[in-house]
Design an enzyme around this catalytic site. Structure first.
Site, PDB file in Angstrom:
ATOM      1  N   LYS A 132       0.839  -1.180   0.000  1.00 35.37           N
ATOM      2  CA  LYS A 132       0.000   0.000   0.000  1.00 35.37           C
ATOM      3  C   LYS A 132       0.883   1.242   0.000  1.00 35.37           C
ATOM      4  CE  LYS A 132      -0.395   2.194   3.611  1.00 35.37           C
ATOM      5  NZ  LYS A 132       0.890   2.560   4.202  1.00 35.37           N
ATOM      6  N   HIS A 163      -0.886  -4.442   5.971  1.00 34.92           N
ATOM      7  CA  HIS A 163      -0.268  -5.313   6.973  1.00 34.92           C
ATOM      8  C   HIS A 163      -1.045  -5.352   8.285  1.00 34.92           C
ATOM      9  CE1 HIS A 163       1.722  -1.655   8.551  1.00 34.92           C
ATOM     10  NE2 HIS A 163       1.946  -2.326   9.646  1.00 34.92           N
ATOM     11  N   HIS A 199      -5.264   1.174   6.656  1.00 34.15           N
ATOM     12  CA  HIS A 199      -5.341   0.489   7.952  1.00 34.15           C
ATOM     13  C   HIS A 199      -6.586   0.877   8.772  1.00 34.15           C
ATOM     14  CE1 HIS A 199      -1.369  -0.422   6.735  1.00 34.15           C
ATOM     15  NE2 HIS A 199      -0.751   0.618   7.261  1.00 34.15           N
ATOM     16  N   LYS A 238      -2.039  -8.501  11.611  1.00 36.30           N
ATOM     17  CA  LYS A 238      -1.786  -8.385  13.052  1.00 36.30           C
ATOM     18  C   LYS A 238      -2.783  -9.260  13.795  1.00 36.30           C
ATOM     19  CE  LYS A 238      -0.104  -3.619  12.945  1.00 36.30           C
ATOM     20  NZ  LYS A 238       1.190  -3.477  13.570  1.00 36.30           N
TER      21      LYS A 238
END
Ligand code: BG6
Length: 489
Positions: free
Chosen positions: A148, A178, A240, A182
């Site tokens: 991204k 990402h 995110h 997580k």
């Protein structure tokens, strides 16, 4: 055990490879999750041999894991490393790369190409992979991992998508966010859908508002080349934070397969009320850090950071208010906020509940009833907290806030990062934690009116002292005066 593959890293000497990918590959090696035949091939402009790169990676990991490096794991990892000198803009370097991949070295034909380079190089790389038959039409599989931000705005994202898809079909493209790797973010789904008790409360009847906040104490460090002109809205919120919003707000999917899950996330993004040009200032706020301090240490302002133009109006802080126009969430504000050089590094999803319908304790010594909050701390440590009101011990009828903390709150932060899980997912061909293009597209659609207006209003930006919690002016986003940012647990 997975199939053997060649992990080809473009940008192997860059920031992402150094700080994220190589440490992740070390962890995967330590966990014994790579096939013995798998290899890691770095592609980069240095004129290095395999051994030069091995020496460099050994030094990098030594520094990264400072004293915690396992010599045997490192030896195994180094044994997999190869280096292909080359420039992503030079077709002849790809020809050599292809020859090497098909040569006698025994590099597995399954190819995972990781684009850890500036987005401006994506298309050139993909075209060259295809021109040299490395896009998976024959032999083993070929999968493309794209970082991204995917595009710079709505239009460029769809152009980029068309260009990539000329050579790679959707099932071979892995768009990384990402945060989806997580474990604390994946836990949002488990928390919501593996427990029944919260579901009846999870809607506009009981929830007053939701805050999703990502704060970093760090500045932009040496990333001006990437960050300046991009800014916090594109860097964090477009990907995110909107993904976390989607996970908090989505309906339960029929099952956990990648398409079912992504269908539900897209439904949330599509239901977000479009931001009209006239309401941009009421729904979005941006600012930039000026000089400040952290304890005794003086901190430079953004405009003084190396590589940043003195007149830059790139935002290092962005806040956004969104409404999801569906039955579950109508008129519940979702406040998203992110910033660099804030007071503390912390990511938190904070959910505030409404007051009870009757003010039963009005005639007692209780002046103001505090709210219930449910807090999901994403990082640095995973913690779930419920704040409820209880009676203070004693003769008076007074309340106090009791915090019910999950036992995980006291565990030290997890050292495994998101990239380990995501790299393994690509090798297994699992798209669940990757973005489908329509998610990216809808995320850009939500932000496009804001970005367009900000792009023309370039003569002024609010500032906040580095090390503070951002400008007070950002509070204008709140619907009511009794709403304020939660900075941590
Ligand atoms: C990246 C952004 O995607 O995420 C960075 O480009 C940001 O600017 C980083 O610092 C935050 O990720 P994490 O995992 O450190 O919270």
């Amino acid at each position: 055990m997975m199939e053997p593959c060649t992990i080809l890293i473009f940008g192997s000497t860059g920031n992402l490879a150094t700080y994220k990918l190589l440490p992740a590959l070390y962890h995967i090696e330590a966990a014994g999750r790579l096939h013995p035949g798998s290899r890691i091939l770095g592609f980069g402009r240095r004129d290095w041999s395999d051994d030069d790169w091995r020496a460099r990676v050994s030094a990098l990991l030594g520094e990264h894991f400072a004293g915690r490096l396992d010599a045997e794991v490192l030896r195994r990892l180094l044994g997999r490393l190869h280096f292909a000198p080359g420039d992503v803009e030079r077709p002849e370097d790809f020809r050599r790369l292809a020859e090497r991949l098909r040569g006698a070295e025994g590099l597995p034909p399954n190819l995972l190409s990781y684009l850890a380079v500036a987005p401006g190089h994506y298309v050139a790389i993909v075209e060259q992979l295809a021109a040299n038959g490395l896009h998976g039409e024959d032999g083993g599989w070929s999968r493309l991992v794209v970082e991204k931000p995917f595009g710079f705005d709505l239009e460029s994202a769809s152009i980029l998508d068309r260009q990539l898809r000329q050579h790679f079909s959707e099932d071979r493209i892995y768009r990384i966010d990402h945060y989806l790797g997580k474990s604390t973010v994946q836990n949002i789904l488990v928390f919501r859908f593996a427990n029944l008790i919260l579901e009846p409360l999870w809607n506009r009847n009981y929830i007053d508002h939701v805050q999703i906040s990502h704060a970093e104490a760090r500045g932009i460090e040496e990333r001006a080349g990437f960050y300046d002109g991009v800014g916090a809205m594109r860097d964090m919120i477009q990907s995110h934070l909107l993904q976390m919003l989607a996970l908090v707000a989505m309906e339960p999917p029929p099952n956990l397969d990648a398409e079912a899950l992504r269908d539900e996330k897209v439904k949330v993004l599509r239901s977000i009320r479009p931001i009209a040009r006239e309401t941009v200032h009421a729904q979005a706020f941006r600012a930039q850090y000026g000089p400040g301090r952290s304890g005794e240490t003086k901190l430079a302002g953004y405009a003084e950071e190396p590589g940043v133009g003195h007149n830059s109006t790139t935002e290092t802080y962005a806040a956004l208010k969104l409404y999801i126009d569906n039955w579950r969430w109508r008129n519940v504000p979702f406040y998203l906020r992110t910033g660099k050089r804030l007071g503390q590094t912390n990511s938190l999803i904070a959910i505030r509940f409404k007051h009870p319908p009757q003010r039963l304790f009005q005639s007692t010594a209780i002046e103001k009833l505090q709210r219930n909050w449910l807090l999901l701390n994403i990082q640095p440590n995973e913690c779930m907290r419920l704040e409820i009101q209880v009676k203070q011990p004693g003769l008076e009828m007074r309340t106090q806030t009791e915090c019910l903390d999950a036992s995980s709150c006291n565990l030290p932060p997890e050292h495994i990062d998101a990239y380990e899980a995501l790299i393994l997912d690509v090798i297994e061909g699992d798209h669940t934690h990757f973005l489908r293009f329509d998610e990216v597209d809808w995320a850009w659609r939500i932000l496009d009116p804001v970005l367009k207006l900000w792009a023309i209003e370039r003569d002024f930006i609010h500032t906040y002292p580095a090390g503070s919690w951002g400008p007070l002016e950002a509070n204008r986003l709140f619907d009511r005066e009794d709403q304020e940012w939660r900075n941590g647990l």
